[in-house]
Design a protein around this motif. Sequence first.
Motif, PDB file in Angstrom:
ATOM      1  N   GLY A 175     -48.411  16.374  15.804  1.00 17.90           N
ATOM      2  CA  GLY A 175     -49.654  15.636  15.602  1.00 17.90           C
ATOM      3  C   GLY A 175     -49.557  14.170  15.970  1.00 17.90           C
ATOM      4  N   SER A 176     -48.344  13.637  16.036  1.00 18.43           N
ATOM      5  CA  SER A 176     -48.181  12.226  16.386  1.00 18.43           C
ATOM      6  C   SER A 176     -48.118  12.025  17.890  1.00 18.43           C
ATOM      7  N   ASP A 177     -48.365  13.092  18.622  1.00 16.03           N
ATOM      8  CA  ASP A 177     -48.356  13.043  20.088  1.00 16.03           C
ATOM      9  C   ASP A 177     -49.580  13.753  20.671  1.00 16.03           C
ATOM     10  N   ALA A 208     -44.543   6.636  16.556  1.00 15.93           N
ATOM     11  CA  ALA A 208     -45.605   7.289  15.778  1.00 15.93           C
ATOM     12  C   ALA A 208     -44.995   8.444  15.006  1.00 15.93           C
ATOM     13  N   SER A 209     -44.857   8.278  13.716  1.00 18.33           N
ATOM     14  CA  SER A 209     -44.292   9.359  12.899  1.00 18.33           C
ATOM     15  C   SER A 209     -44.747   9.178  11.463  1.00 18.33           C
ATOM     16  N   LYS A 210     -45.478  10.152  10.969  1.00 21.11           N
ATOM     17  CA  LYS A 210     -45.956  10.067   9.590  1.00 21.11           C
ATOM     18  C   LYS A 210     -44.776   9.899   8.626  1.00 21.11           C
ATOM     19  N   THR A 211     -43.746  10.719   8.830  1.00 18.48           N
ATOM     20  CA  THR A 211     -42.616  10.694   7.881  1.00 18.48           C
ATOM     21  C   THR A 211     -41.555   9.671   8.268  1.00 18.48           C
ATOM     22  N   PHE A 212     -41.502   9.275   9.516  1.00 19.58           N
ATOM     23  CA  PHE A 212     -40.481   8.407  10.090  1.00 19.58           C
ATOM     24  C   PHE A 212     -39.073   9.000   9.927  1.00 19.58           C
TER      25      PHE A 212
HETATM   26  O1  LIG Z   1     -45.415  12.556  12.340  1.00 16.58           O
HETATM   27  P1  LIG Z   1     -44.123  13.212  11.978  1.00 16.58           P
HETATM   28  O2  LIG Z   1     -43.788  13.042  10.536  1.00 16.58           O
HETATM   29  O3  LIG Z   1     -43.020  12.711  12.871  1.00 16.58           O
HETATM   30  O4  LIG Z   1     -44.278  14.754  12.197  1.00 16.58           O
HETATM   31  C1  LIG Z   1     -44.527  15.297  13.461  1.00 16.58           C
HETATM   32  C2  LIG Z   1     -44.957  16.726  13.377  1.00 16.58           C
HETATM   33  O5  LIG Z   1     -43.980  17.501  12.709  1.00 16.58           O
HETATM   34  C3  LIG Z   1     -44.588  18.452  11.852  1.00 16.58           C
HETATM   35  O6  LIG Z   1     -44.453  18.015  10.541  1.00 16.58           O
HETATM   36  C4  LIG Z   1     -43.952  19.798  11.915  1.00 16.58           C
HETATM   37  O7  LIG Z   1     -43.620  20.197  13.185  1.00 16.58           O
HETATM   38  C5  LIG Z   1     -46.050  18.427  12.272  1.00 16.58           C
HETATM   39  O8  LIG Z   1     -46.906  18.885  11.294  1.00 16.58           O
HETATM   40  C6  LIG Z   1     -46.220  16.983  12.589  1.00 16.58           C
HETATM   41  O9  LIG Z   1     -47.394  16.753  13.312  1.00 16.58           O
END
Ligand SMILES: O=P(O)(O)OC[C@H]1O[C@](O)(CO)[C@@H](O)[C@@H]1O
Length: 536
Positions: free
Chosen positions: A147-149, A196-200
Amino acid sequence: MSDIWNRLSAHRKAQGDRRIDALFAEDTDRAAACTTRADGVVFDWSKTMIDKDARDLLIQLARDRGVEAQRDAMFAGERINETEGRAVLHTALRNLSGSVTVDGQDVMPAVRETHARMSDFARQVRDGSFMGQGGRITDVVNIGIGGSDLGPYMAVLALAPYHDGPRTHFVSNVDGADIADTLKGLNPAKTLVIVASKTFTTIETMTNARTARDWMAGSVDDPAAQFVALSSAVKMTADFGIDGTRVFGFEDWVGGRYSVWGPIGLSLMLAVGPERFDEFLAGGAAMDAHFRTAPLDRNLPVLLALVGIWHHQVCGYPTRAVLPYDNRLLRLPAYLQQLEMESNGKRVAMDGSDLTVASGPVVWGEPGTNGQHAFYQLIHQGTTPVPCEFILAAKGHEPDLAHHHILLAANCLAQSEALMRGRSLDEARALMQAKGLQGPELERQARHRVFPGNRPSTTLLIEQLTPFVLGQIVALYEHRVFVEGVILGINSFDQWGVELGKELALKVEPLLKGDASGGHDASTEALAAEIRALRG
Ligand SMILES: O=P(O)(O)OC[C@H]1O[C@](O)(CO)[C@@H](O)[C@@H]1O
């Protein structure tokens, strides 16, 4: 299985070998009756076997499964993502004047503040008041995956006619080829890198981010000064060395595959500018308003979802093809693959019980007309029907090339017509006769030229692919996935199915490096040994 599912499947059985074209003969108003509209977006689902009874049953199914209540709960910020204990509020990112509370707290002031900071930053990069260490930023590299791409990449390609900012590149794969090919030819001193990474913590993204930092360190004194972070894990972005002024955060109630509307959309905002980005948001918000207010039987996301349910869960067709007749929607099928398959590819219901109906289908596709010369053969004459979802704009962005666009549109309409009508054996025989064939050879050749037809398709028609319309389309598919999830009884907002492979990759890595052995199945151990030997 509930009564309504049984009634749907009995109805489908009772349809027997009736054909879609017969439905048009029975109801001369069918084309209009099976067209649903929302603010200029037109959805024609008439070329399916959904007759009046099937439609009524499907609407009843949506009602019985509580789609309206769940929809309202989502927009109200309730924690409908129960397995992660989170609200689901990506819709808040595109309705900036709205107000939403989570646990009694209004979340909108923070959303608005981040949006304003992003817009300021994008303006500064675009007008040159934010510079690289070698001058004005000419290139932006978004490093992210999933999702970050997929969202920003898909949208940047889709809105190419509006792209007046720096060149934009996307790196996602941990394969070094991806970043090597992307950085080749770029000037580090004039490049902005977005992590771009929600979790980093995502290993692909963090590996690529460190490689980009090393690449930049070879040319500029302060590489971190040309890095931006988009993340929910603000503390980890500081550990990476990115200054807080270039960190754009978002809350955990924005799922990765639903995140293009906020900070994860920064690369899009840099490409097309904050004003166009806001038009994209406005399109999404318009679809939200439609989804919230239109009655179920005239609700575009609901109808799109019900067509999907009919084809996959009721008719049993295993896949769904998304076929945009718009070359700039090149990445839409890949984007929808994540949106739909990561959201609804689940085998248990929200309460942990086994699903009693099939989960979401395989989603795939490619822009027309290219696909016509690749896989349409199977769609027309293969043994398994593939419901096709065509997407078409009435106008292109190239007035001088309007004749191309007419040809494109003609192909799109022709394909859906051909899929429905097919060509009978008698018609095929007549064709062969006209070519002078006769006897057994005529018969043999004719059989190869038969198209069974009766293959379902839908057409989503838009006026033109503008930022607003793209926002409508993306929000439409998001809500479609949500409605399908509610009907199936699953949580569309978690993704536990990606975890096991990630965990095992960490254990296989030392095996490949020769730092560990054992603990894996014999095939994995043998393949790792082969790789070690081949690498020398
Ligand atoms: O934005 P993040 O945390 O790096 O995650 C990237 C992707 O990895 C996932 O958590 C699992 O593949 C996706 O749902 C998410 O879009």
